[in-house]
Design a protein around this motif. Structure first.
Motif, mmCIF file in Angstrom:
data_model
loop_
_atom_site.group_PDB
_atom_site.id
_atom_site.type_symbol
_atom_site.label_atom_id
_atom_site.label_comp_id
_atom_site.label_asym_id
_atom_site.label_seq_id
_atom_site.Cartn_x
_atom_site.Cartn_y
_atom_site.Cartn_z
ATOM 1 N N LEU A 227 0.972 -0.990 0.145
ATOM 2 C CA LEU A 227 -0.043 0.109 0.013
ATOM 3 C C LEU A 227 0.864 1.198 -0.188
ATOM 4 C CD1 LEU A 227 -2.293 -1.172 2.713
ATOM 5 C CD2 LEU A 227 -2.918 -1.382 0.240
ATOM 6 N N VAL A 228 0.489 2.269 -0.871
ATOM 7 C CA VAL A 228 1.366 3.458 -1.060
ATOM 8 C C VAL A 228 0.405 4.433 -0.601
ATOM 9 C CG1 VAL A 228 2.758 4.964 -2.805
ATOM 10 C CG2 VAL A 228 2.486 2.467 -2.759
ATOM 11 N N SER A 229 1.230 5.345 0.150
ATOM 12 C CA SER A 229 0.377 6.372 0.896
ATOM 13 C C SER A 229 1.073 7.907 0.463
ATOM 14 C CB SER A 229 0.399 6.414 2.530
ATOM 15 O OG SER A 229 -0.144 7.547 2.874
ATOM 16 N N ASP A 230 0.415 8.971 0.518
ATOM 17 C CA ASP A 230 0.883 10.279 0.367
ATOM 18 C C ASP A 230 0.917 11.051 1.728
ATOM 19 O OD1 ASP A 230 -1.775 11.005 0.945
ATOM 20 O OD2 ASP A 230 -2.184 11.845 -0.914
ATOM 21 N N GLY A 231 0.626 10.071 2.590
ATOM 22 C CA GLY A 231 0.833 10.571 3.944
ATOM 23 C C GLY A 231 -0.712 10.827 4.730
ATOM 24 N N SER A 232 -1.844 11.009 3.892
ATOM 25 C CA SER A 232 -3.083 11.287 4.213
ATOM 26 C C SER A 232 -3.911 10.251 3.812
ATOM 27 C CB SER A 232 -3.364 12.680 4.146
ATOM 28 O OG SER A 232 -3.584 13.004 2.548
ATOM 29 N N SER A 233 -3.540 9.588 2.568
ATOM 30 C CA SER A 233 -4.652 8.640 1.980
ATOM 31 C C SER A 233 -3.518 7.554 1.468
ATOM 32 C CB SER A 233 -5.326 9.284 0.757
ATOM 33 O OG SER A 233 -6.260 10.319 1.303
ATOM 34 N N VAL A 234 -4.278 6.440 1.087
ATOM 35 C CA VAL A 234 -3.684 5.343 0.194
ATOM 36 C C VAL A 234 -3.874 5.736 -1.371
ATOM 37 C CG1 VAL A 234 -3.948 2.992 -0.322
ATOM 38 C CG2 VAL A 234 -4.135 3.476 2.006
ATOM 39 N N THR A 235 -2.789 5.851 -1.994
ATOM 40 C CA THR A 235 -2.995 6.519 -3.181
ATOM 41 C C THR A 235 -2.763 5.251 -4.235
ATOM 42 O OG1 THR A 235 -0.379 7.085 -3.114
ATOM 43 C CG2 THR A 235 -2.068 8.771 -2.622
ATOM 44 N N ARG A 236 -2.126 4.292 -3.953
ATOM 45 C CA ARG A 236 -1.892 3.333 -4.767
ATOM 46 C C ARG A 236 -1.952 1.966 -4.128
ATOM 47 N NH1 ARG A 236 3.447 3.350 -7.773
ATOM 48 N NH2 ARG A 236 2.755 2.049 -9.170
ATOM 49 N N ILE A 237 -2.481 0.829 -4.599
ATOM 50 C CA ILE A 237 -2.481 -0.575 -4.134
ATOM 51 C C ILE A 237 -1.873 -1.314 -5.068
ATOM 52 C CG2 ILE A 237 -4.092 -2.322 -3.254
ATOM 53 C CD1 ILE A 237 -6.382 -0.211 -3.340
ATOM 54 N N LEU A 238 -0.778 -1.946 -4.767
ATOM 55 C CA LEU A 238 0.019 -2.887 -5.635
ATOM 56 C C LEU A 238 -0.243 -4.424 -5.310
ATOM 57 C CD1 LEU A 238 3.485 -0.958 -5.535
ATOM 58 C CD2 LEU A 238 1.393 -0.615 -7.213
ATOM 59 N N GLY A 239 -0.488 -4.999 -6.478
ATOM 60 C CA GLY A 239 -0.824 -6.632 -6.456
ATOM 61 C C GLY A 239 0.077 -7.349 -7.350
ATOM 62 N N SER A 240 -0.132 -8.521 -6.902
ATOM 63 C CA SER A 240 0.753 -9.768 -7.968
ATOM 64 C C SER A 240 0.233 -9.801 -9.216
ATOM 65 C CB SER A 240 0.625 -10.724 -7.244
ATOM 66 O OG SER A 240 -0.653 -11.462 -7.094
#
Length: 423
Positions: A227-240
């Motif tokens: 899970l990638v965050s900008d500090g306030s929100s999850v901005t990207r969800i990386l999966g297989s």
């Protein structure tokens, strides 16, 4: 809103159902290829608000010390350098004082009772069949002193709505004739008349079909890796299988939840407790129990699923090690032979381990974390099956900014400041 639910165990599936009923577009992701095939398929099967006691209690430190000294206990702790376990353990010890233990037990009980009601209503409405029983559960005690102490402890649950009765040995065997053959002479039992049993794997599979009719998409065999965050929100969800797009994320990945949170440099107070489970064919139905139960000395629990008996025991804090050896099941088999001699065909036994996601205090984490689109529904511990439907409904209410039917504060990742999600 498009919501990604990470985890297709019984909690994740129940969460997907609660959200889909509200009209959300729900996608469920799980690294395994089948619904509820991990810890949800490795539980004793008890639906047991009557056993909602917090593990962090005044007696727990003594048991942990005995385990460290090599004594055989139902909660096992092996000495090892594990910063996560040390951190979790210190929080656990802080919760072992009587006042905190009582408060945590009441919080677990409140959610478990609420969840049991929702589960029963859902099963009737959707025609779900999962070997469910509603005759209560027996909690067996070997000595009069143990039974007397249990009766005193039971009053806390009774004060908060549980119907529990103290039974003598003769009353127990009248209620559960299979125990009349027991090789173990026990003093009596606490009978919670509202508890029950059922197969969480079958329940989750049936509920998943209901979810699909509501438009839920299941992406099985797909791991969420980061899970990638900008500090306030999850901005990207990386999966297989590549990047996943969603407006909000629900982490319902059981014991794997803290590993996922760690990809955002966060800690959540969840640690795995390995349990051992076997399922075997019943060869003599008259000697096999019809009701679920727990031997409170060995903490071996059982449920009957038609022609099979499920038995489970032990909580072992060894990180994410899932390995097992025949000796790990010896106590379960011994309890089965002592309590129900001649009932079980051990040659048919199927053995499993499961990692129960434990919080230090006991109540699960349900609700918004530090990010405005990241929610948690995890940490249900040994009563996750019991709490699944209630925690799912509560989370759906919180996502939709509705007032839940019960106070969500004891389960909030933010408001539980002692174990707050940290960056």
């Amino acid at each position: 809103m498009k919501i990604a639910v990470i985890g297709a165990g019984v909690v994740g599936v129940a969460t997907a159902h609660a959200l889909a009923e509200r009209g959300h577009e729900v996608h469920v992701y799980d690294r395994r290829g089948d619904i509820a095939s991990d810890t949800s398929a490795s539980t004793a099967g008890l639906v047991a608000p009557g056993h909602s006691y917090a593990w962090a209690s005044p007696k727990a430190p003594v048991m942990l010390v005995k385990s460290l000294l090599g004594e055989a206990t139902s909660i096992r702790l092996r000495p090892r350098l594990d910063a996560d376990l040390i951190r979790w353990g210190l929080c656990f010890l802080r919760e072992c004082v009587p006042s905190r233990s009582r408060a945590n037990t009441v919080a677990k009980l409140r959610l478990a009772r609420y969840s049991q009601q929702l589960m029963d209503e859902l099963a009737i409405r959707e025609g779900l069949h999962y070997w469910q029983t509603h005759a209560g559960v027996l909690y067996l005690y070997h000595s009069d002193a143990e039974l007397d102490a249990a009766e005193q402890l039971s009053r806390l649950l009774q004060d908060h709505g549980r119907r529990q009765q103290v039974l003598s040995f003769d009353q127990v065997t009248a209620l559960e004739p299979a125990l009349g053959h027991s090789l173990t002479r026990f003093a009596g039992a606490i009978h919670d008349t509202s508890d029950g049993t059922g197969d969480p794997h079958l329940f989750a599979c049936g509920l998943a079909e209901v979810c699909r009719r509501l438009g839920v998409s299941f992406h099985l065999g797909t791991s969420v890796t980061e899970l990638v965050s900008d500090g306030s929100s999850v901005t990207r969800i990386l999966g297989s299988d590549g990047e996943i797009r969603a407006d909000a994320v629900v982490v319902a990945a059981g014991a794997a939840s803290p590993l996922l949170a760690r990809t955002m440099r966060q800690r959540i107070p969840v640690y795995p407790a390995k349990g051992y489970t076997l399922t075997a064919t019943i060869k003599d139905p008259d000697r096999a129990p019809a009701m679920g139960g727990i031997d409170e000395r060995s903490l071996v629990a059982w449920s009957r699923f038609g022609g099979e008996l499920r038995m489970s025991a032990t909580a072992e804090f060894v990180g994410y090690d899932r390995s097992s050896a025949p000796a790990d099941y010896a106590d379960i088999i011994q309890a089965g032979n002592d309590l129900f001699p001649g009932a079980i065909d051990w040659d048919t036994a199927r053995y499993r381990t499961g990692l129960r996601p434990m919080t230090p205090d006991g109540p699960p984490l349900i609700g918004l974390g530090r990010h405005d689109n990241l929610y948690y529904n995890t940490g249900h511990g040994h009563v996750g099956w019991t709490m699944a439907c209630g925690s799912a409904r509560m989370l759906a209410d919180l996502i939709d900014e509705r007032r839940p039917d019960i106070d969500p504060t004891p389960y909030s990742p933010i408001q539980r400041k002692r174990h707050r999600v940290r960056g």
